[in-house]
Design a protein around this motif. Structure first.
Motif, PDB file in Angstrom:
ATOM      1  N   ASP A 103       0.828  -1.199   0.000  1.00 28.47           N
ATOM      2  CA  ASP A 103       0.000   0.000   0.000  1.00 28.47           C
ATOM      3  C   ASP A 103       0.865   1.253   0.000  1.00 28.47           C
ATOM      4  O   ASP A 103       0.569   2.229  -0.673  1.00 28.47           O
ATOM      5  CB  ASP A 103      -0.910   0.012   1.228  1.00 28.47           C
ATOM      6  N   LEU A 106       2.325   1.966  -3.452  1.00 21.66           N
ATOM      7  CA  LEU A 106       1.406   2.412  -4.480  1.00 21.66           C
ATOM      8  C   LEU A 106       0.864   3.806  -4.235  1.00 21.66           C
ATOM      9  O   LEU A 106       0.295   4.414  -5.121  1.00 21.66           O
ATOM     10  CB  LEU A 106       0.228   1.434  -4.575  1.00 21.66           C
ATOM     11  N   SER A 107       0.983   4.300  -3.028  1.00 19.37           N
ATOM     12  CA  SER A 107       0.403   5.598  -2.694  1.00 19.37           C
ATOM     13  C   SER A 107       1.276   6.717  -3.242  1.00 19.37           C
ATOM     14  O   SER A 107       2.206   7.177  -2.590  1.00 19.37           O
ATOM     15  CB  SER A 107       0.250   5.729  -1.177  1.00 19.37           C
ATOM     16  N   GLN A 108       0.985   7.147  -4.456  1.00 17.62           N
ATOM     17  CA  GLN A 108       1.753   8.200  -5.110  1.00 17.62           C
ATOM     18  C   GLN A 108       0.942   9.479  -5.262  1.00 17.62           C
ATOM     19  O   GLN A 108       1.275  10.333  -6.079  1.00 17.62           O
ATOM     20  CB  GLN A 108       2.224   7.711  -6.484  1.00 17.62           C
ATOM     21  N   TRP A 385      -3.144   6.339 -15.440  1.00 18.99           N
ATOM     22  CA  TRP A 385      -3.972   6.196 -14.242  1.00 18.99           C
ATOM     23  C   TRP A 385      -5.436   6.270 -14.644  1.00 18.99           C
ATOM     24  O   TRP A 385      -5.810   7.026 -15.539  1.00 18.99           O
ATOM     25  CB  TRP A 385      -3.660   7.291 -13.228  1.00 18.99           C
ATOM     26  N   ARG A 395      -3.607   1.962 -11.632  1.00 19.40           N
ATOM     27  CA  ARG A 395      -2.364   2.360 -12.304  1.00 19.40           C
ATOM     28  C   ARG A 395      -1.877   1.260 -13.229  1.00 19.40           C
ATOM     29  O   ARG A 395      -2.010   0.072 -12.924  1.00 19.40           O
ATOM     30  CB  ARG A 395      -1.282   2.658 -11.260  1.00 19.40           C
ATOM     31  N   ASP A 406      -4.614   1.329  -6.587  1.00 28.58           N
ATOM     32  CA  ASP A 406      -3.948   2.133  -5.576  1.00 28.58           C
ATOM     33  C   ASP A 406      -4.979   2.478  -4.511  1.00 28.58           C
ATOM     34  O   ASP A 406      -6.045   3.018  -4.814  1.00 28.58           O
ATOM     35  CB  ASP A 406      -3.387   3.416  -6.201  1.00 28.58           C
TER      36      ASP A 406
END
Length: 441
Positions: A103, A106-108, A385, A395, A406
């Motif tokens: 997690d 993936l948190s962008q 995205w 994504r 995400d």
């Protein structure tokens, strides 16, 4: 009370005391161990806590009244100690629960909170090409915000010419080319800036304009291209004083001529587009308001070209991939990619984890070069995205062949309507209730 009764009462008290002693002897305190690691991880199997009982004084040293008082006291101790153990153990269990590494990786995205009223739907965003830190975001309820730090903070902007009339404008689209910028909205309004948004001037429009303006693209010096929801395309080269029609008729007129061509649903056409998307080379793809077919237009064509949908479910949105192909979203969460590039009716479905919520938009970045820690080299990545209802965020790094969800927006109670990428790592996701997500790269 007779002596016989006192003896029977004494036996009963001794029975209660013996039961209480057995209960207290089985109580375990997690605070008696001296090993610090046990305190942080109470469930650890490497450290067994020492058993601690609360002994009572010998029965011989107590008379009847002292015995009863001592039992009550130890009962209070038992209750208080048990409550303390429960209260202390609960937070310790939470400390041991760390978030999953996947997690975090993936948190962008980060949420940017905006100074606007609840209920505002953000519709478009654009930055000044000569100053990537300077941009504008707009939406319903005449919302116009400005940033000068790349989108980290925003402040309201007011345009005097848009506030003269008693209208609550819906700003639909914004675009910049150099320092020149354009805004269109509903009811019909056109704004122009020659100085990167420092000042905005209102451009008069004809009352006979077919449809509502839904999209504008700055194309060059004093030049722009504007589209209405009825399919009218206009171009200007003199700051909007004159406009020239790029198509000869509206979509309704085109469909009335081509009903016999076999376009499914054309006879029930309502006369407006639901979505319009433009490719970098000037081609358009638009979805009908009912989602039963789509239309395309290329520069030089006199009319919009209708196309049957190749899927059973109705179309939600369509747009252009980075390689020139098409992506297609259907109602209910399905995602399709066209086979090959260019305009076609041949699509294949791509599995996605949309959790049953609809996907509303897809945004492709230009092919970017990223460092691979496995190979030790920089590789080219076709990143995109997808966003949708109830905070769905997906994504892909292979052009759309596979998608990973995400979870950064799972706790955001909003629909994400639009994905926008600018030059470099600049990217934003726009939603309802003033939700704005900023891409961290």
């Amino acid at each position: 009370m007779t002596r016989h009764h006192r003896i029977r009462r004494g036996k009963k008290e001794r029975t209660e005391e013996e039961s209480f002693r057995a209960t207290m002897a089985s109580v375990t305190s997690p605070f008696t161990t001296t090993n610090a690691s046990f305190i942080l991880r109470p469930n650890s199997q490497n450290h067994q806590p020492a058993h601690r009982s609360f002994p009572l004084p010998p029965r011989a040293c107590l008379n009847e009244s002292q015995d009863q008082h001592r039992i009550q006291l130890n009962r209070r101790q038992f209750i208080s100690q048990t409550a303390a153990i429960v209260a202390a153990t609960a937070p310790l269990t939470l400390i041991d629960q760390s978030p999953a590494v996947a997690d975090e990786a993936l948190s962008q995205w980060e949420r940017v909170y905006l100074p606007i009223d609840p209920g505002v739907v953000l519709l478009d965003i654009a930055f000044v090409p000569d100053d990537p830190t300077h941009g504008f975001v707009l939406g319903t309820r005449q919302t116009l915000l400005e940033t000068k730090d790349g989108g980290a903070t925003w402040f309201p902007r007011s345009i005097a010419s848009a506030e003269e009339e008693d209208f609550n404008y819906r700003f639909n689209s914004i675009s910049f080319k150099g320092n020149e910028g354009w805004i269109v909205g509903k009811p019909a309004i056109l704004l122009y800036t020659p100085d990167a948004g420092e000042t905005w001037k209102r451009i008069p429009l004809s009352a006979q304009l077919p449809g509502d303006m839904v999209y504008i693209k700055a194309t060059g010096d004093q030049s722009a291209e504007m589209v209405t929801d009825e399919g009218a395309i206009y171009v200007t080269s003199n700051r909007g004083y004159n406009w020239r029609a790029a198509v000869q008729e509206t979509v309704s007129a085109t469909l009335n001529r081509t009903v016999s061509s076999g376009i499914s649903g054309a006879s029930y056409y309502t006369g407006s587009f639901n979505t319009v998307n433009r490719s970098p080379d000037g081609r358009y793809v638009a979805v009908s308001s009912r989602g039963n077919f789509y239309m395309t237009w290329e520069p030089g064509q006199a009319f919009w070209q209708p196309h049957n949908r190749a899927v059973a479910r109705r179309i939600q949105n369509m747009g252009w991939r980075a390689d020139g192909g098409l992506w297609l979203l259907v109602r209910g969460g399905g995602l399709y990619l066209s086979k090959g590039t260019g305009i076609t009716e041949d699509f294949e479905e791509i599995p996605v984890q949309s959790r049953g919520f609809g996907i509303l938009d897809v945004g492709y970045r230009s092919q970017v070069s990223v460092f691979s820690r496995f190979s030790g080299f920089h590789v080219s990545v076709e990143e995109a995205w997808a966003a949708g209802g109830s905070g769905v965020l997906l994504r892909t790094t292979n052009g759309g062949k596979s998608w990973i969800r995400d979870k950064a927006a799972d706790n955001i109670a909003a629909n994400l309507y639009s994905v926008r990428f600018m030059e470099g790592n600049q990217g934003f996701v726009l939603g309802n209730d003033g939700v704005l997500l900023r891409y961290l790269g």
